[in-house]
Design an enzyme around this catalytic site. Structure first.
Site, PDB file in Angstrom:
ATOM      1  N   ASN A  63     -13.012  -3.343   2.429  1.00 14.39           N
ATOM      2  CA  ASN A  63     -14.025  -2.062   2.352  1.00 14.39           C
ATOM      3  C   ASN A  63     -14.933  -2.291   1.050  1.00 14.39           C
ATOM      4  O   ASN A  63     -14.386  -2.591  -0.052  1.00 14.39           O
ATOM      5  CB  ASN A  63     -13.279  -0.855   2.325  1.00 14.39           C
ATOM      6  CG  ASN A  63     -12.483  -0.662   3.608  1.00 14.39           C
ATOM      7  OD1 ASN A  63     -12.881  -0.812   4.903  1.00 14.39           O
ATOM      8  ND2 ASN A  63     -11.378   0.295   3.505  1.00 14.39           N
ATOM      9  N   GLY A  84     -15.713   3.532   3.672  1.00 16.75           N
ATOM     10  CA  GLY A  84     -14.480   4.194   3.437  1.00 16.75           C
ATOM     11  C   GLY A  84     -13.629   3.657   2.181  1.00 16.75           C
ATOM     12  O   GLY A  84     -12.453   3.936   1.783  1.00 16.75           O
ATOM     13  N   GLN A  85     -14.489   2.841   1.244  1.00 12.92           N
ATOM     14  CA  GLN A  85     -13.682   2.386   0.186  1.00 12.92           C
ATOM     15  C   GLN A  85     -13.383   3.735  -0.749  1.00 12.92           C
ATOM     16  O   GLN A  85     -14.255   4.258  -1.155  1.00 12.92           O
ATOM     17  CB  GLN A  85     -14.423   1.279  -0.602  1.00 12.92           C
ATOM     18  CG  GLN A  85     -13.736   0.901  -1.870  1.00 12.92           C
ATOM     19  CD  GLN A  85     -14.728   0.095  -2.624  1.00 12.92           C
ATOM     20  OE1 GLN A  85     -15.614  -0.351  -2.142  1.00 12.92           O
ATOM     21  NE2 GLN A  85     -13.939  -0.852  -3.788  1.00 12.92           N
ATOM     22  N   HIS A  95     -10.234  -4.861  -3.451  1.00 15.21           N
ATOM     23  CA  HIS A  95      -8.823  -5.099  -3.053  1.00 15.21           C
ATOM     24  C   HIS A  95      -8.914  -5.566  -1.415  1.00 15.21           C
ATOM     25  O   HIS A  95      -9.952  -5.006  -0.639  1.00 15.21           O
ATOM     26  CB  HIS A  95      -8.111  -3.923  -3.000  1.00 15.21           C
ATOM     27  CG  HIS A  95      -8.737  -2.548  -2.464  1.00 15.21           C
ATOM     28  ND1 HIS A  95      -9.462  -2.027  -2.937  1.00 15.21           N
ATOM     29  CD2 HIS A  95      -8.470  -1.983  -1.435  1.00 15.21           C
ATOM     30  CE1 HIS A  95      -9.819  -0.705  -2.642  1.00 15.21           C
ATOM     31  NE2 HIS A  95      -9.237  -0.798  -1.337  1.00 15.21           N
ATOM     32  N   ASP A 144       0.817  -1.241  -0.083  1.00 15.92           N
ATOM     33  CA  ASP A 144      -0.046   0.002  -0.002  1.00 15.92           C
ATOM     34  C   ASP A 144       0.889   1.245   0.002  1.00 15.92           C
ATOM     35  O   ASP A 144       1.926   1.198   0.679  1.00 15.92           O
ATOM     36  CB  ASP A 144      -0.692   0.037   1.259  1.00 15.92           C
ATOM     37  CG  ASP A 144      -1.885   1.112   1.186  1.00 15.92           C
ATOM     38  OD1 ASP A 144      -3.216   0.603   1.135  1.00 15.92           O
ATOM     39  OD2 ASP A 144      -1.572   2.210   1.165  1.00 15.92           O
ATOM     40  N   ILE A 145       0.568   2.218  -0.870  1.00 13.39           N
ATOM     41  CA  ILE A 145       1.379   3.544  -0.713  1.00 13.39           C
ATOM     42  C   ILE A 145       1.281   4.463   0.424  1.00 13.39           C
ATOM     43  O   ILE A 145       2.312   5.182   0.532  1.00 13.39           O
ATOM     44  CB  ILE A 145       0.737   4.164  -2.074  1.00 13.39           C
ATOM     45  CG1 ILE A 145       1.856   5.230  -2.594  1.00 13.39           C
ATOM     46  CG2 ILE A 145      -0.400   5.069  -1.637  1.00 13.39           C
ATOM     47  CD1 ILE A 145       1.397   5.848  -4.017  1.00 13.39           C
ATOM     48  N   HIS A 205      -6.920  -5.550   2.090  1.00  8.64           N
ATOM     49  CA  HIS A 205      -6.034  -5.119   2.866  1.00  8.64           C
ATOM     50  C   HIS A 205      -5.462  -6.343   3.691  1.00  8.64           C
ATOM     51  O   HIS A 205      -6.163  -6.799   4.372  1.00  8.64           O
ATOM     52  CB  HIS A 205      -6.288  -3.867   3.676  1.00  8.64           C
ATOM     53  CG  HIS A 205      -6.873  -2.782   3.057  1.00  8.64           C
ATOM     54  ND1 HIS A 205      -6.262  -1.634   2.774  1.00  8.64           N
ATOM     55  CD2 HIS A 205      -8.035  -2.531   2.365  1.00  8.64           C
ATOM     56  CE1 HIS A 205      -6.718  -0.599   2.280  1.00  8.64           C
ATOM     57  NE2 HIS A 205      -8.117  -1.341   1.948  1.00  8.64           N
TER      58      HIS A 205
HETATM   59  P1  DGP Z   1      -9.740   1.758   0.158  1.00 12.72           P
HETATM   60  O1  DGP Z   1      -9.852   2.828   1.146  1.00 12.72           O
HETATM   61  O2  DGP Z   1     -10.102   0.379   0.891  1.00 12.72           O
HETATM   62  O3  DGP Z   1     -10.203   1.954  -1.060  1.00 12.72           O
HETATM   63  O4  DGP Z   1      -8.018   1.689  -0.101  1.00 12.72           O
HETATM   64  C1  DGP Z   1      -7.322   2.029  -1.096  1.00 12.72           C
HETATM   65  C2  DGP Z   1      -5.944   1.738  -0.482  1.00 12.72           C
HETATM   66  O5  DGP Z   1      -5.262   2.181  -1.804  1.00 12.72           O
HETATM   67  C3  DGP Z   1      -5.429   2.799   0.373  1.00 12.72           C
HETATM   68  O6  DGP Z   1      -4.828   2.209   1.485  1.00 12.72           O
HETATM   69  C4  DGP Z   1      -4.297   3.608  -0.508  1.00 12.72           C
HETATM   70  C5  DGP Z   1      -3.869   2.435  -1.443  1.00 12.72           C
HETATM   71  N1  DGP Z   1      -3.475   3.449  -2.728  1.00 12.72           N
HETATM   72  C6  DGP Z   1      -4.389   4.173  -3.291  1.00 12.72           C
HETATM   73  N2  DGP Z   1      -3.593   4.536  -4.754  1.00 12.72           N
HETATM   74  C7  DGP Z   1      -2.604   3.661  -4.530  1.00 12.72           C
HETATM   75  C8  DGP Z   1      -1.354   3.693  -5.629  1.00 12.72           C
HETATM   76  O7  DGP Z   1      -1.217   4.299  -6.778  1.00 12.72           O
HETATM   77  N3  DGP Z   1      -0.235   2.659  -5.241  1.00 12.72           N
HETATM   78  C9  DGP Z   1      -0.364   2.002  -4.209  1.00 12.72           C
HETATM   79  N4  DGP Z   1       0.640   1.141  -3.910  1.00 12.72           N
HETATM   80  N5  DGP Z   1      -1.451   1.965  -3.328  1.00 12.72           N
HETATM   81  C10 DGP Z   1      -2.397   2.963  -3.624  1.00 12.72           C
END
Ligand code: DGP
Length: 114
Positions: free
Chosen positions: A87, A93-94, A100, A30-31, A102
């Site tokens: 989520n 909070g999605q 995906h 996760d970023i 986590h």
């Molecule tokens: P959610 O809130 O469940 O939709 O989580 C989305 C997650 O995705 C959040 O924890 C940050 C991650 N994320 C968003 N954009 C990027 C990206 O460009 N690269 C990566 N590695 N993660 C990302």
């Protein structure tokens, strides 16, 4: 889905720290990590959320979950404990509308979640 950031990661149009990949799924860091281990696991086929997974595609979910368990084992957190979060839609909070899981671990979790 051209505009989906996770599809861009799948297509290598966006960089990511990829941990695992096969013909059906990809897992990457996760970023914005919320724990020492924070891995996202996604199917290569685009579904916006759990709500849109059809019954005949339910194997996608078990494949992602079993791989999350394997990654937890590889990361050394399986015995300590970890949390898998899915989520789904607005109030959860999605933010990214490509389903995906986590995988979170490496610290004490609290309950209830925020
Ligand atoms: P959610 O809130 O469940 O939709 O989580 C989305 C997650 O995705 C959040 O924890 C940050 C991650 N994320 C968003 N954009 C990027 C990206 O460009 N690269 C990566 N590695 N993660 C990302």
């Amino acid at each position: 889905m051209e505009e989906c950031i996770f599809c861009k990661i799948i297509n290598k149009d966006l960089p990511a720290s990829v941990i695992y990949e096969d013909e059906r799924m990809i897992a990457f860091d996760d970023i914005n990590p919320q724990a020492p281990v924070h891995v996202l696991l996604i199917p290569k086929e685009h579904f916006p959320s759990l709500n849109e997974i059809p019954e005949e595609k339910k194997d996608v979910l078990s494949h992602l979950l079993i791989k999350a368990r394997e990654i937890a084992q590889e990361k050394g957190i399986a015995g300590r404990g970890y949390r898998i979060v899915l989520n789904t839609a607005r109030e959860s909070g999605q933010d990214v509308l490509h389903i995906h899981f986590h995988l979170l671990g490496g610290r004490q979790m609290t309950w209830p979640p925020g």
